[in-house]
Design a protein around this motif. Structure first.
Motif, PDB file in Angstrom:
ATOM      1  N   ASP A 163       0.865  -1.129  -0.046  1.00  0.00           N
ATOM      2  CA  ASP A 163      -0.030   0.008   0.029  1.00  0.00           C
ATOM      3  C   ASP A 163       0.964   1.294  -0.034  1.00  0.00           C
ATOM      4  N   THR A 164       1.878   1.256   0.899  1.00  0.00           N
ATOM      5  CA  THR A 164       2.952   2.499   0.597  1.00  0.00           C
ATOM      6  C   THR A 164       3.433   2.793  -0.689  1.00  0.00           C
ATOM      7  N   ALA A 165       3.689   1.393  -1.351  1.00  0.00           N
ATOM      8  CA  ALA A 165       4.195   1.449  -2.747  1.00  0.00           C
ATOM      9  C   ALA A 165       3.095   2.204  -3.635  1.00  0.00           C
ATOM     10  N   GLN A 166       1.828   1.977  -3.572  1.00  0.00           N
ATOM     11  CA  GLN A 166       0.804   2.271  -4.222  1.00  0.00           C
ATOM     12  C   GLN A 166       0.650   3.790  -3.854  1.00  0.00           C
ATOM     13  N   LEU A 167       1.037   4.128  -2.781  1.00  0.00           N
ATOM     14  CA  LEU A 167       0.893   5.567  -2.297  1.00  0.00           C
ATOM     15  C   LEU A 167       1.951   6.509  -2.948  1.00  0.00           C
ATOM     16  N   LEU A 168       3.126   5.883  -3.124  1.00  0.00           N
ATOM     17  CA  LEU A 168       4.180   6.501  -3.852  1.00  0.00           C
ATOM     18  C   LEU A 168       4.121   6.341  -5.366  1.00  0.00           C
ATOM     19  N   ALA A 169       3.344   5.688  -5.978  1.00  0.00           N
ATOM     20  CA  ALA A 169       3.148   5.388  -7.306  1.00  0.00           C
ATOM     21  C   ALA A 169       3.349   6.646  -8.183  1.00  0.00           C
ATOM     22  N   GLY A 170       2.654   7.908  -7.978  1.00  0.00           N
ATOM     23  CA  GLY A 170       2.722   9.040  -8.567  1.00  0.00           C
ATOM     24  C   GLY A 170       3.979   9.702  -8.587  1.00  0.00           C
ATOM     25  N   ALA A 171       4.987   9.428  -7.636  1.00  0.00           N
ATOM     26  CA  ALA A 171       6.251   9.897  -7.456  1.00  0.00           C
ATOM     27  C   ALA A 171       7.302   9.675  -8.427  1.00  0.00           C
ATOM     28  N   GLY A 172       6.894   8.559  -9.139  1.00  0.00           N
ATOM     29  CA  GLY A 172       7.972   8.110 -10.176  1.00  0.00           C
ATOM     30  C   GLY A 172       9.367   7.389  -9.623  1.00  0.00           C
ATOM     31  N   LEU A 173       9.251   6.943  -8.411  1.00  0.00           N
ATOM     32  CA  LEU A 173      10.347   6.259  -7.962  1.00  0.00           C
ATOM     33  C   LEU A 173      10.515   4.826  -8.190  1.00  0.00           C
ATOM     34  N   GLU A 174      11.914   4.424  -8.188  1.00  0.00           N
ATOM     35  CA  GLU A 174      12.119   3.179  -8.492  1.00  0.00           C
ATOM     36  C   GLU A 174      11.995   2.202  -7.409  1.00  0.00           C
TER      37      GLU A 174
END
Length: 574
Positions: A163-174
């Motif tokens: 869920d944290t990865a989904q939260l950060l999805a818009g930040a374009g982080l690898e």
């Protein structure tokens, strides 16, 4: 709708509400007719305010917030709801007319305000949603809300990694940067937001060639929020304490033996939760951010003196590689700690290609395809011609993955995944999850394929489990069983970053009507039934009926599974 609130806290965050589906339903359920409300507890920054805001959205409610500045002022938190001279008794009578009262940061309420909340709970005419942060002493009247069983208590766990990865999805982080942020913040979403903002604004995110993503390597940005969060370690001033903390920081990622460290200092730091010792007595810092912060705030000359010799980590790195290889040989890819490799990547060091290929393979077998590609790219950064990393990079993109082990177990198992079990039956380790999958597929036994899928998932093979469920769809004669298998296959595939393989090709999301698909998509985006009804100009009952029918066709009754089953559009902010 009428909402009374203080301007004490921003209610809308720049990130959409993500995850917490079960918790959201629990809070909403506690506000249903005849129920008294709920207390939500958890560490600061874990999303209590955000969860409650989402739960009460669209309802008539009043909101009060405890603050440090007003903790000694009677009824200060309720000043916007009460006349200036209200007594406690009169305040109870006035606020008993409210249908719903939200109390945020209740641990900071003054004693009179806390007593008022407690009395409202006793009288039971006003539903209460109370947020209380852990780690700070709360007034006795607040803690008695749940210890006296006036209100049920929901202890909020950290937001899961996916869920944290989904939260950060818009930040374009690898993916390796997402992993680092998740481990560093340990569920503190305010700290996570602050770090992402600082990294973006400071130019510390570097482009990853050929991906459109950005990576964080190197030092921690020591922002005001980081300093506040880490004040217990950065401002430690007891005799010898800072020296010990810095020595531990520069020993990372390896632990230090207590020999040579002052025992009395270690005991004080351990009692305060700043260091921890394992069963062998080796000592490390307790929080992953402590070491990074101490190294970032230490002068260059002192850092040079404290730094370990170059290459001191290599034996531990080799041990991690051997442990991962052994797990894969045993057909077990459940998560295993491997901090040395992660530390080396975070520091911007050179990752040996052999280790990188093993990490990539382990991640790929788990179905973490984007992370597998990231590990392979790390190995290729200094050794562009490495065959193992190049093979793993191709495999993470869905290309054939049997070049590195043309005659091995995983290569033979590929035939099962491609729907040709006869080429593998009898050739896989007897009794293994791979062998059970092959035998079930050869028999065309849908129930056995579902059992094999469950066993694969338990061993960490999420993508393979998704494929086994997908094969069960075609094997089942019972349409309801087929729908359940389809739902499970799609849910697991979503957890594998939407992987698409031959076994998953052709799966569809049930035969939903246009209206059902529309409602399911909005529900998956996090909208409540009432919000969906308002958006589509339907009654709440009609929305509920459509969702019930959709659940039946999808083979699930779990609203939390919906984000994994449908493409979720970016949610509009209110």
């Amino acid at each position: 709708m009428t909402t009374y609130e203080q301007d004490a806290k921003t209610l809308e965050l720049p990130w959409p509400f993500t995850g917490r589906t079960d918790e959201l339903e629990l809070v909403r359920g506690a506000l249903a007719g005849g129920r008294p409300g709920i207390v939500v507890t958890g560490p600061a920054g874990h999303g209590k305010t955000r969860l409650i805001t989402e739960a009460v959205r669209g309802t008539d409610h009043a909101r009060v917030t405890g603050t440090p500045e007003a903790r000694d002022l009677p009824l200060a938190a309720f000043a916007h709801l009460l006349p200036d001279t209200a007594s406690l008794h009169r305040a109870v009578r006035i606020l008993s007319g409210l249908r719903l009262l939200v109390v945020d940061d209740a641990q900071l309420l003054d004693e009179t305000s806390a007593a008022l909340v407690h009395q409202l709970a006793v009288h039971g005419r006003t539903r209460l949603v109370v947020a209380v942060a852990d780690g700070v002493p709360a007034p006795g009247a607040v803690s008695r809300l749940w210890s006296g069983e006036l209100l049920p208590r929901l202890a909020l766990d950290p937001l899961p990694r996916e869920d944290t990865a989904q939260l950060l999805a818009g930040a374009g982080l690898e993916p390796l940067t997402v992993r680092r942020l998740y481990q560093a913040c340990r569920g503190d979403l305010r700290l996570l937001r602050d770090l992402v903002t600082a990294l973006t604004g400071s130019g510390r995110l570097t482009p990853v060639p050929g991906t459109g993503e950005r990576a964080w390597r190197g030092a921690l940005p020591v922002t005001p929020a980081v300093r506040e969060r880490l004040a217990p370690v950065l401002e430690r001033s007891g005799s010898g304490e800072r020296e010990v903390l810095e020595r531990l920081a520069f020993a990372e990622p390896l632990p230090l033996a207590p020999d040579g460290l002052p025992l009395d200092v270690l005991e004080r730091l351990e009692a305060d939760g700043l260091v921890q010792a394992d069963e062998q007595g080796a000592v490390t810092l307790a929080h992953p951010l402590h070491g990074a912060a101490l190294r970032a705030t230490t002068g260059r000359l002192r850092a040079r003196r404290l730094a370990r010799p170059a290459g001191a980590h290599l034996p531990a790195l080799a041990a991690e590689q051997r442990a991962l290889e052994l797990r894969m040989e045993r057909l077990d890819v459940r998560p295993v700690p491997a901090p040395v490799g992660e530390w080396l990547v975070a520091e911007g060091g050179v990752l040996p290609a052999g280790y990188a290929a093993v990490r990539a393979r382990f991640a790929r077998l788990r179905g973490e395809l984007r992370e597998a590609a990231a590990w392979a790219r790390e190995g290729l950064r200094e050794n562009p011609a490495d065959a193992g990393c190049r093979t793993e990079l191709r495999a993470s993109r869905g290309e054939p993955d049997d070049e590195a082990e043309p005659d091995g177990v995983h290569a033979r198992y590929t035939a099962v995944r491609l729907g040709a079990p006869q080429r593998a039956v009898g050739l896989l380790p007897a009794g293994s999850v791979f062998a059970r999958h092959a035998e079930a597929l050869a028999r065309g036994d849908g129930a056995a394929l579902d059992r094999a899928a469950q066993a694969l998932a338990e061993q960490g093979f999420l993508l393979y489990a998704a494929e086994a469920h997908a094969q069960a769809v075609r094997a089942h004669r019972d349409p309801r069983a087929a729908r359940r298998s389809r739902t499970r296959a799609l849910a697991l595939a979503r957890r594998c970053e939407g992987a698409r393989t031959p076994a998953l090709a052709g799966l569809v999301l049930g035969e939903l009507t246009v209206r059902q698909r529309q409602i399911v998509t909005l529900a998956a985006a996090g909208l409540s039934n009432r919000e969906i009804a308002e958006r589509l100009t339907l009654s709440v009952r009609t929305v509920g009926n459509h969702l019930y029918s959709a659940y039946t066709r999808l083979g699930t009754g779990d609203r939390g599974a919906l984000p994994w089953l449908v493409e979720v559009p970016e949610r509009e902010t209110a």
